[in-house]
Design a protein around this motif. Structure first.
Motif, PDB file in Angstrom:
ATOM      1  N   ILE A 107     -17.867  21.769   5.248  1.00  0.00           N
ATOM      2  CA  ILE A 107     -17.856  22.361   6.589  1.00  0.00           C
ATOM      3  C   ILE A 107     -18.910  23.447   6.720  1.00  0.00           C
ATOM      4  N   ILE A 108     -19.549  23.810   5.612  1.00  0.00           N
ATOM      5  CA  ILE A 108     -20.698  24.698   5.668  1.00  0.00           C
ATOM      6  C   ILE A 108     -21.945  23.837   5.556  1.00  0.00           C
ATOM      7  N   LYS A 109     -22.866  24.034   6.452  1.00  0.00           N
ATOM      8  CA  LYS A 109     -24.086  23.227   6.466  1.00  0.00           C
ATOM      9  C   LYS A 109     -24.921  23.496   5.231  1.00  0.00           C
ATOM     10  N   GLY A 110     -25.797  22.524   4.922  1.00  0.00           N
ATOM     11  CA  GLY A 110     -26.750  22.746   3.847  1.00  0.00           C
ATOM     12  C   GLY A 110     -27.750  23.825   4.236  1.00  0.00           C
ATOM     13  N   GLN A 111     -28.587  24.222   3.309  1.00  0.00           N
ATOM     14  CA  GLN A 111     -29.571  25.273   3.552  1.00  0.00           C
ATOM     15  C   GLN A 111     -30.635  24.797   4.532  1.00  0.00           C
ATOM     16  N   ASN A 112     -31.159  25.725   5.346  1.00  0.00           N
ATOM     17  CA  ASN A 112     -32.333  25.401   6.150  1.00  0.00           C
ATOM     18  C   ASN A 112     -33.545  25.362   5.232  1.00  0.00           C
ATOM     19  N   ILE A 113     -34.259  24.254   5.263  1.00  0.00           N
ATOM     20  CA  ILE A 113     -35.337  24.023   4.310  1.00  0.00           C
ATOM     21  C   ILE A 113     -36.672  24.445   4.896  1.00  0.00           C
ATOM     22  N   HIS A 114     -37.308  25.399   4.256  1.00  0.00           N
ATOM     23  CA  HIS A 114     -38.639  25.825   4.648  1.00  0.00           C
ATOM     24  C   HIS A 114     -39.647  25.174   3.701  1.00  0.00           C
ATOM     25  N   ILE A 200     -25.119  25.393  17.534  1.00  0.00           N
ATOM     26  CA  ILE A 200     -24.426  26.568  18.079  1.00  0.00           C
ATOM     27  C   ILE A 200     -22.929  26.290  18.173  1.00  0.00           C
ATOM     28  N   LEU A 201     -22.587  25.119  18.665  1.00  0.00           N
ATOM     29  CA  LEU A 201     -21.176  24.736  18.813  1.00  0.00           C
ATOM     30  C   LEU A 201     -20.469  24.747  17.454  1.00  0.00           C
ATOM     31  N   TYR A 202     -21.126  24.192  16.445  1.00  0.00           N
ATOM     32  CA  TYR A 202     -20.525  24.118  15.107  1.00  0.00           C
ATOM     33  C   TYR A 202     -20.375  25.513  14.494  1.00  0.00           C
ATOM     34  N   ALA A 203     -21.423  26.334  14.636  1.00  0.00           N
ATOM     35  CA  ALA A 203     -21.375  27.690  14.074  1.00  0.00           C
ATOM     36  C   ALA A 203     -20.383  28.579  14.817  1.00  0.00           C
ATOM     37  N   LEU A 204     -20.082  28.233  16.069  1.00  0.00           N
ATOM     38  CA  LEU A 204     -19.053  28.955  16.804  1.00  0.00           C
ATOM     39  C   LEU A 204     -17.671  28.668  16.212  1.00  0.00           C
ATOM     40  N   VAL A 205     -17.443  27.415  15.854  1.00  0.00           N
ATOM     41  CA  VAL A 205     -16.132  27.008  15.335  1.00  0.00           C
ATOM     42  C   VAL A 205     -15.965  27.397  13.870  1.00  0.00           C
ATOM     43  N   TYR A 206     -17.003  27.146  13.053  1.00  0.00           N
ATOM     44  CA  TYR A 206     -16.932  27.434  11.622  1.00  0.00           C
ATOM     45  C   TYR A 206     -17.866  28.591  11.261  1.00  0.00           C
ATOM     46  N   ASP A 207     -17.304  29.653  10.725  1.00  0.00           N
ATOM     47  CA  ASP A 207     -18.110  30.769  10.218  1.00  0.00           C
ATOM     48  C   ASP A 207     -18.888  30.268   9.009  1.00  0.00           C
ATOM     49  N   LYS A 209     -20.634  31.730   6.849  1.00  0.00           N
ATOM     50  CA  LYS A 209     -20.604  32.568   5.645  1.00  0.00           C
ATOM     51  C   LYS A 209     -19.350  32.309   4.816  1.00  0.00           C
ATOM     52  N   THR A 210     -18.230  32.094   5.507  1.00  0.00           N
ATOM     53  CA  THR A 210     -16.969  31.897   4.795  1.00  0.00           C
ATOM     54  C   THR A 210     -16.576  30.428   4.685  1.00  0.00           C
ATOM     55  N   GLY A 211     -17.114  29.584   5.576  1.00  0.00           N
ATOM     56  CA  GLY A 211     -16.718  28.183   5.589  1.00  0.00           C
ATOM     57  C   GLY A 211     -15.390  27.939   6.268  1.00  0.00           C
ATOM     58  N   LYS A 212     -14.816  28.994   6.839  1.00  0.00           N
ATOM     59  CA  LYS A 212     -13.514  28.868   7.489  1.00  0.00           C
ATOM     60  C   LYS A 212     -13.681  28.838   9.004  1.00  0.00           C
ATOM     61  N   GLN A 213     -12.652  28.263   9.683  1.00  0.00           N
ATOM     62  CA  GLN A 213     -12.698  28.291  11.143  1.00  0.00           C
ATOM     63  C   GLN A 213     -12.673  29.738  11.601  1.00  0.00           C
ATOM     64  N   ARG A 214     -13.490  30.021  12.605  1.00  0.00           N
ATOM     65  CA  ARG A 214     -13.620  31.396  13.079  1.00  0.00           C
ATOM     66  C   ARG A 214     -12.262  31.945  13.544  1.00  0.00           C
ATOM     67  N   GLU A 215     -11.949  33.118  13.067  1.00  0.00           N
ATOM     68  CA  GLU A 215     -10.654  33.719  13.343  1.00  0.00           C
ATOM     69  C   GLU A 215     -10.472  33.959  14.842  1.00  0.00           C
ATOM     70  N   GLY A 216      -9.322  33.546  15.329  1.00  0.00           N
ATOM     71  CA  GLY A 216      -8.982  33.774  16.731  1.00  0.00           C
ATOM     72  C   GLY A 216      -9.528  32.715  17.684  1.00  0.00           C
ATOM     73  N   LEU A 217     -10.261  31.736  17.147  1.00  0.00           N
ATOM     74  CA  LEU A 217     -10.839  30.716  18.029  1.00  0.00           C
ATOM     75  C   LEU A 217      -9.843  29.591  18.276  1.00  0.00           C
ATOM     76  N   ASN A 218      -9.641  29.277  19.547  1.00  0.00           N
ATOM     77  CA  ASN A 218      -8.789  28.166  19.949  1.00  0.00           C
ATOM     78  C   ASN A 218      -9.686  27.043  20.452  1.00  0.00           C
ATOM     79  N   ARG A 219      -9.670  25.911  19.763  1.00  0.00           N
ATOM     80  CA  ARG A 219     -10.576  24.808  20.135  1.00  0.00           C
ATOM     81  C   ARG A 219     -10.320  24.281  21.542  1.00  0.00           C
ATOM     82  N   GLU A 220      -9.133  24.465  22.034  1.00  0.00           N
ATOM     83  CA  GLU A 220      -8.833  24.027  23.400  1.00  0.00           C
ATOM     84  C   GLU A 220      -9.551  24.873  24.442  1.00  0.00           C
ATOM     85  N   GLU A 221     -10.116  26.001  24.007  1.00  0.00           N
ATOM     86  CA  GLU A 221     -10.865  26.872  24.902  1.00  0.00           C
ATOM     87  C   GLU A 221     -12.359  26.565  24.881  1.00  0.00           C
ATOM     88  N   VAL A 222     -12.746  25.502  24.148  1.00  0.00           N
ATOM     89  CA  VAL A 222     -14.159  25.136  23.999  1.00  0.00           C
ATOM     90  C   VAL A 222     -14.384  23.779  24.654  1.00  0.00           C
TER      91      VAL A 222
END
Length: 561
Positions: A107-114, A200-207, A209-222
């Motif tokens: 649920i955490i994306k791979g690294q951005n490759i430069h 943006i949508l994915y990073a909104l749902v999943y933090d 840095k932690t790999g966890k769903q963002r605290e306090g986020l309700n998917r029904e509100e998205v």
């Protein structure tokens, strides 16, 4: 003596079981404390990771109840380093998610490759790694098939450019730090507007840095709003498969109806292809009842904004193609106070950086950017064909090699096959061969028999293809045939349209309102701009009017000098 560094050209695969990592005192020194990429597998799931301390890493995995893996496939090479294992991990996450043989737990994306020394070597060796994974039963589909899939092209696991990262971070930061916001993301076709939106949508749902769903986020509100009906199912599928289930994915009218039935606004709303949001148009009154107000009419953008605390839209002013699309000047008034982000570089077309400005110049849409003609088609296969039949046959052969190659046309032929499947809609004026319009709109591009048909604009807007063939129909022409001595002056050429030849009933402005057909001309030129910008590797064209055909030939000739 100069020593040349060795190239990364080979790798090893080491297979382990879960039991091999339970006894930390017994280690395989071939994989201990060296850079590796690993894939954990059980009957249904995969997890991809990288490490320079694989035994230490697995001590954490063994404690995670979600990691029910029984087998571990480790990929190693003496030439792997931190950069290369980050790159391979990112490629594996992106491709295995699209392969869909297993459910991917990442649920955490791979690294951005430069760019780094060895970047291309990793891209090359990944082809061999993928073939090995197919042999091992971890992957199932060839890379070329993966690369043609909607979920691969628009997944939030894609590596982003610096510009794209800045837009993502800026928009996300605004949403997370303010009580309300309105953001606009613009850019040419192929600049990654949709990929940025899904990131943006994915990073909104999943933090991330932690790999966890963002605290306090309700998917029904998205909510994700998709104006293109032919793409709605693909977006729903994408959202579900990348772990964003629970998020509302609707058309604009569906969203507005749902929002009106709620007590509160949606907290986060995203709109892709916002240039296709609707204004009231009397010819389509039956479908636009939701825009009628006590004082007159409103627009879908205004209604969506009314029901959103945070609204993010992506928009391209050159892709409005019908009178029911919000007028460009009115749209600009509506977004005056939006925070604006611009994506600069296009990644779809394998051509010069000025390709899209070149298209706008010679379709006479805009001439606001200097176009360097000489290199505009470098590494891009752009050809003017001699007939619809030649174009059709060429695209069919290319489809056999690359897949996802289609023929499309301007809407200047009646859709006779809607009533009688034995008829033909389009006849080649040169060869007499008959062809049929798209037999469906939703999902047409991926339909098995779509390569046998000719698609209209409503099948392809927002999509990308490996090759596209574009037939300029009878509704568009050029009023200049060249000089008597055979010379040709592109500055004297003027694109014209014939309203009576345009067969999209809902694409024609109200009779008597369009002075000199300027509004219709804008829509038709926008349609061809959209069609001509769909092909990744190349675009073949043919015009039914001789003057338009001559114009296309001269434009291409100038660009190939």
């Amino acid at each position: 003596m100069i020593l040349f560094p060795k190239k990364l050209s080979s790798f090893e695969v080491v297979k382990k079981s879960r039991e091999d990592f339970k006894h930390i005192d017994i280690k395989d020194f071939d994989i201990d404390n060296v850079p590796v990429v690993y894939i954990q597998r059980d009957k249904k799931n995969l997890y991809v990771g990288k490490s320079t301390d694989v035994y230490g890493r697995f001590s954490a995995h063994l404690k995670d109840p979600k990691k029910t893996f029984t087998e571990i496939v480790i990929i190693k090479s003496t030439l792997f380093n931190e950069s290369s294992i980050k790159h391979i991990e990112t490629l594996l996450i992106d491709h295995l998610m699209a392969d869909e043989k297993y459910h991917l737990l990442n649920i955490i994306k791979g690294q951005n490759i430069h760019s780094y020394n060895g970047n291309e070597e990793v891209n090359n060796i990944f082809i061999k790694i993928w073939e090995r994974l197919i042999e091992e039963g971890i992957a199932s589909e060839p890379l070329k098939d993966i690369h043609n899939k909607f979920i691969y092209k628009y997944s939030p696991f894609k590596s982003l450019s610096d510009n794209q990262i800045e837009v993502c971070q800026g928009t996300l930061h605004t949403m997370l730090t303010k009580s309300e916001s309105q953001s606009l993301i613009t850019g040419d076709p192929g600049t990654g507007k949709t990929i940025v939106l899904t990131n943006i949508l994915y990073a909104l749902v999943y933090d991330q840095k932690t790999g966890k769903q963002r605290e306090g986020l309700n998917r029904e509100e998205v909510a994700l709003v998709i104006p293109q009906n032919h793409s709605l199912g693909s977006y729903k599928d994408l959202v579900r498969k990348v772990g964003l289930h629970g998020i509302t994915v609707l058309s604009p009218s569906q969203f507005i109806k749902k929002a009106q039935g709620r007590e509160n606004k949606f907290k986060y709303v995203f709109v892709d292809e916002a240039h296709r949001l609707k204004q009231y148009f009397s010819k389509q009154a039956r479908d636009l009842k939701h825009l009628i107000t006590p004082g007159g009419h409103t627009t879908e953008l205004e209604l969506i904004a009314r029901y959103s605390y945070h609204l993010t839209i992506v928009y391209d002013q050159y892709q409005t193609i019908r009178p029911a699309d919000i007028d460009t000047s009115h749209f600009k008034q509506l977004i005056t106070d939006y925070t604006k982000y611009i994506l600069h570089k296009q990644y779809r077309l394998k051509s010069g950086n000025h390709h899209l400005a070149w298209l706008r110049k010679y379709l006479q849409i805009a001439n606001d950017v200097a176009v360097y003609e000489k290199d505009v088609l470098i590494d891009y296969d752009f050809k003017v064909m001699n007939s619809i039949s030649e174009l059709y046959d060429s695209i069919t052969k290319l489809n056999q090699k690359y897949e996802l190659c289609r023929v499309v046309a301007g809407y200047s032929w009646k859709w006779a096959t809607q009533k009688d499947k034995d008829l033909y809609d389009i006849t080649d004026p040169t060869t007499g061969e008959g062809y049929k319009w798209n037999s469906k709109t939703k999902g047409w591009l991926n339909q098995k028999n779509s390569v046998e048909e000719i698609g209209c604009i409503h099948t392809t807007q927002g999509a990308d293809l490996n090759y596209i063939g574009v037939v300029f129909g009878e509704e568009i022409d050029c009023d200049y045939a060249g000089e008597e001595d055979g010379s040709y002056d592109l500055n004297k050429a003027n694109i014209i349209v014939y309203p009576e030849k345009y067969k999209d009933r809902n694409g024609l402005p109200i009779k008597g309102t369009d002075v000199n057909n300027e509004e219709l001309k804008t829509y038709i030129k926008h349609i061809y701009y959209v069609l001509l910008s769909r092909g990744i590797n190349g675009c073949y064209v043919y015009a039914t009017h001789p003057n338009m055909q001559k114009y296309l030939q001269e434009v291409v000739k100038l660009s190939q000098l």
